[in-house]
Write a protein that holds these residues in place. Structure first.
Motif, PDB file in Angstrom:
ATOM      1  N   ASP A  73       0.604  -1.509   0.135  1.00  0.00           N
ATOM      2  CA  ASP A  73       0.003  -0.066  -0.064  1.00  0.00           C
ATOM      3  C   ASP A  73       0.870   1.326  -0.069  1.00  0.00           C
ATOM      4  N   SER A  74       1.991   1.366   0.538  1.00  0.00           N
ATOM      5  CA  SER A  74       2.997   2.301   0.753  1.00  0.00           C
ATOM      6  C   SER A  74       3.463   2.839  -0.667  1.00  0.00           C
ATOM      7  N   LEU A  75       3.332   2.046  -1.545  1.00  0.00           N
ATOM      8  CA  LEU A  75       3.973   2.111  -2.919  1.00  0.00           C
ATOM      9  C   LEU A  75       2.568   2.440  -3.950  1.00  0.00           C
ATOM     10  N   GLY A  76       1.491   2.391  -3.373  1.00  0.00           N
ATOM     11  CA  GLY A  76       0.444   2.631  -4.300  1.00  0.00           C
ATOM     12  C   GLY A  76       0.029   1.254  -5.021  1.00  0.00           C
ATOM     13  N   GLN A  77       0.403   0.079  -4.338  1.00  0.00           N
ATOM     14  CA  GLN A  77       0.132  -1.335  -5.212  1.00  0.00           C
ATOM     15  C   GLN A  77      -0.625  -2.116  -4.203  1.00  0.00           C
ATOM     16  N   PRO A  78      -2.060  -2.148  -4.534  1.00  0.00           N
ATOM     17  CA  PRO A  78      -2.776  -3.001  -3.720  1.00  0.00           C
ATOM     18  C   PRO A  78      -3.038  -4.480  -4.092  1.00  0.00           C
ATOM     19  N   GLU A  79      -2.174  -4.752  -5.313  1.00  0.00           N
ATOM     20  CA  GLU A  79      -1.975  -6.129  -5.770  1.00  0.00           C
ATOM     21  C   GLU A  79      -0.591  -6.441  -5.773  1.00  0.00           C
ATOM     22  N   PRO A  98       8.137   0.268  -8.996  1.00  0.00           N
ATOM     23  CA  PRO A  98       7.090   1.068  -9.660  1.00  0.00           C
ATOM     24  C   PRO A  98       5.862   1.574  -8.471  1.00  0.00           C
ATOM     25  N   VAL A  99       5.879   2.951  -8.492  1.00  0.00           N
ATOM     26  CA  VAL A  99       5.248   3.529  -7.473  1.00  0.00           C
ATOM     27  C   VAL A  99       4.079   4.362  -7.926  1.00  0.00           C
ATOM     28  N   VAL A 100       3.079   4.204  -7.382  1.00  0.00           N
ATOM     29  CA  VAL A 100       1.736   5.225  -7.742  1.00  0.00           C
ATOM     30  C   VAL A 100       1.356   6.049  -6.594  1.00  0.00           C
ATOM     31  N   THR A 101       1.383   7.208  -6.725  1.00  0.00           N
ATOM     32  CA  THR A 101       0.759   8.110  -5.653  1.00  0.00           C
ATOM     33  C   THR A 101      -0.500   9.002  -6.181  1.00  0.00           C
ATOM     34  N   PRO A 102      -1.458   8.761  -5.308  1.00  0.00           N
ATOM     35  CA  PRO A 102      -2.874   9.327  -5.813  1.00  0.00           C
ATOM     36  C   PRO A 102      -2.869  10.749  -5.356  1.00  0.00           C
ATOM     37  N   ASN A 103      -1.975  11.301  -5.037  1.00  0.00           N
ATOM     38  CA  ASN A 103      -1.948  12.689  -4.402  1.00  0.00           C
ATOM     39  C   ASN A 103      -1.681  14.079  -5.565  1.00  0.00           C
ATOM     40  N   GLY A 104      -1.807  13.531  -6.464  1.00  0.00           N
ATOM     41  CA  GLY A 104      -1.532  14.642  -7.426  1.00  0.00           C
ATOM     42  C   GLY A 104      -2.642  15.512  -7.608  1.00  0.00           C
ATOM     43  N   TYR A 105      -2.388  16.791  -8.174  1.00  0.00           N
ATOM     44  CA  TYR A 105      -3.349  17.641  -8.128  1.00  0.00           C
ATOM     45  C   TYR A 105      -4.544  17.171  -9.274  1.00  0.00           C
ATOM     46  N   SER A 106      -4.183  16.504 -10.252  1.00  0.00           N
ATOM     47  CA  SER A 106      -5.308  15.769 -11.106  1.00  0.00           C
ATOM     48  C   SER A 106      -5.294  14.117 -11.189  1.00  0.00           C
ATOM     49  N   GLY A 107      -4.893  13.611  -9.942  1.00  0.00           N
ATOM     50  CA  GLY A 107      -5.093  12.297  -9.831  1.00  0.00           C
ATOM     51  C   GLY A 107      -3.635  11.593  -9.737  1.00  0.00           C
ATOM     52  N   ILE A 180       1.175  21.072  -5.210  1.00  0.00           N
ATOM     53  CA  ILE A 180       0.657  19.799  -4.721  1.00  0.00           C
ATOM     54  C   ILE A 180       1.473  18.841  -5.472  1.00  0.00           C
ATOM     55  N   THR A 181       1.771  19.038  -6.770  1.00  0.00           N
ATOM     56  CA  THR A 181       2.434  17.926  -7.797  1.00  0.00           C
ATOM     57  C   THR A 181       3.801  17.699  -7.154  1.00  0.00           C
ATOM     58  N   PRO A 182       4.758  18.658  -6.855  1.00  0.00           N
ATOM     59  CA  PRO A 182       6.063  18.311  -6.305  1.00  0.00           C
ATOM     60  C   PRO A 182       5.859  17.550  -4.901  1.00  0.00           C
ATOM     61  N   ARG A 183       4.878  18.035  -4.068  1.00  0.00           N
ATOM     62  CA  ARG A 183       4.727  17.785  -2.643  1.00  0.00           C
ATOM     63  C   ARG A 183       4.339  16.105  -2.974  1.00  0.00           C
ATOM     64  N   ALA A 184       3.503  15.849  -3.697  1.00  0.00           N
ATOM     65  CA  ALA A 184       2.927  14.391  -4.051  1.00  0.00           C
ATOM     66  C   ALA A 184       4.227  13.437  -4.337  1.00  0.00           C
ATOM     67  N   VAL A 185       5.225  14.062  -5.536  1.00  0.00           N
ATOM     68  CA  VAL A 185       6.430  13.238  -5.646  1.00  0.00           C
ATOM     69  C   VAL A 185       7.389  13.306  -4.613  1.00  0.00           C
ATOM     70  N   VAL A 186       7.517  13.940  -4.048  1.00  0.00           N
ATOM     71  CA  VAL A 186       8.540  13.920  -2.767  1.00  0.00           C
ATOM     72  C   VAL A 186       8.080  12.983  -1.893  1.00  0.00           C
ATOM     73  N   GLY A 187       6.891  12.972  -1.713  1.00  0.00           N
ATOM     74  CA  GLY A 187       6.102  11.957  -0.762  1.00  0.00           C
ATOM     75  C   GLY A 187       6.440  10.646  -1.144  1.00  0.00           C
ATOM     76  N   ALA A 188       6.124  10.326  -2.400  1.00  0.00           N
ATOM     77  CA  ALA A 188       6.102   9.083  -2.886  1.00  0.00           C
ATOM     78  C   ALA A 188       7.443   8.568  -2.897  1.00  0.00           C
ATOM     79  N   VAL A 189       8.296   9.447  -3.253  1.00  0.00           N
ATOM     80  CA  VAL A 189       9.876   8.898  -3.322  1.00  0.00           C
ATOM     81  C   VAL A 189      10.289   8.604  -1.984  1.00  0.00           C
ATOM     82  N   ARG A 190      10.096   9.267  -0.918  1.00  0.00           N
ATOM     83  CA  ARG A 190      10.331   9.059   0.471  1.00  0.00           C
ATOM     84  C   ARG A 190       9.657   8.010   0.817  1.00  0.00           C
ATOM     85  N   ARG A 191       8.502   7.454   0.515  1.00  0.00           N
ATOM     86  CA  ARG A 191       7.717   6.198   0.916  1.00  0.00           C
ATOM     87  C   ARG A 191       8.671   5.013   0.494  1.00  0.00           C
TER      88      ARG A 191
END
Length: 213
Positions: A73-79, A98-107, A180-191
């Motif tokens: 879940d921390s990588l945005g990978q539910p499967e 491979p990492v997916v963050t749902p926290n982007g401005y547009s998804g 919002i966009t760089p915040r989402a990426v920084v958070g995803a990389v840290r996770r």
């Protein structure tokens, strides 16, 4: 009446023949292009993997280093998902997650994150996003060099409290009008780095407790 029936039958036969011919053409076209599409897809994937993993860290084909990992879940990978191991002389020297963050401005924002055995980042690239053109799309390497600043960083560099964009007290630049966009990426990389630290032995295919690089 018989003439009408005959006409209807002729029309039905004609439509059937047309459908058969169309289906045949579609089938042949698919068979001729499927291989090319797959080759292009593999080439694109290989190029993306190579951008986050320096050649000197591996002597294997990165695509051959694919491994299936359990859901995270921390990588945005539910499967269960595919990651890649970079090997040199038979030993895993780094992984690509491979990492997916749902926290982007547009998804969702999809990334590849390369991490060396010592826990440092070998590279980060954004694969897919729907951020605002001219603002949030600066996370793309073809738009700006912002994403390249992660290379060489780790959980301790910068310190934990500075793993954030500048408006949040961190060291990473934010985009004017698109924080919002760089915040989402920084958070995803840290996770991603935290996930690596918690699962290092599994990711590097080594016995638990092995601290070697």
């Amino acid at each position: 009446m018989s003439e009408l029936t005959h006409s209807i039958r002729r029309g039905a036969v004609g439509l059937s023949l047309f459908a058969m011919v169309t289906a045949g053409v579609v089938g042949v076209t698919h068979s001729l292009t499927a291989g090319r599409i797959q080759d292009n897809r593999l080439a694109s994937q290989y190029q993306a993997l190579g951008q986050v993993m320096p050649a000197e860290l591996h002597d294997n084909d990165l695509l051959d280093g694919a491994v299936t990992l359990p859901a995270a879940d921390s990588l945005g990978q539910p499967e269960p998902f595919t990651a890649w191991r970079a090997r040199h002389d038979g030993q895993v020297r780094a992984v690509i997650l491979p990492v997916v963050t749902p926290n982007g401005y547009s998804g969702n924002i999809s990334l590849l994150v390369g991490i060396a055995a010592d826990g440092s980042l070998t590279g980060v690239r954004v694969l897919d996003h729907r951020e605002t053109p001219g603002l949030g799309d600066k996370v793309e390497v073809r738009k700006a060099s912002w994403i390249e600043q992660f290379t060489g960083l780790s959980l301790s560099n910068p310190p934990d409290e500075q793993w954030a964009v500048r408006p949040d007290g961190g060291v990473f630049d934010a985009f004017t009008g698109a924080t919002i966009t760089p915040r989402a990426v920084v958070g995803a990389v840290r996770r991603s780095l935290e996930y690596f630290a918690d699962n290092r032995a599994m990711l590097l295919d080594r016995p638990a407790g092995d601290a070697s690089l």
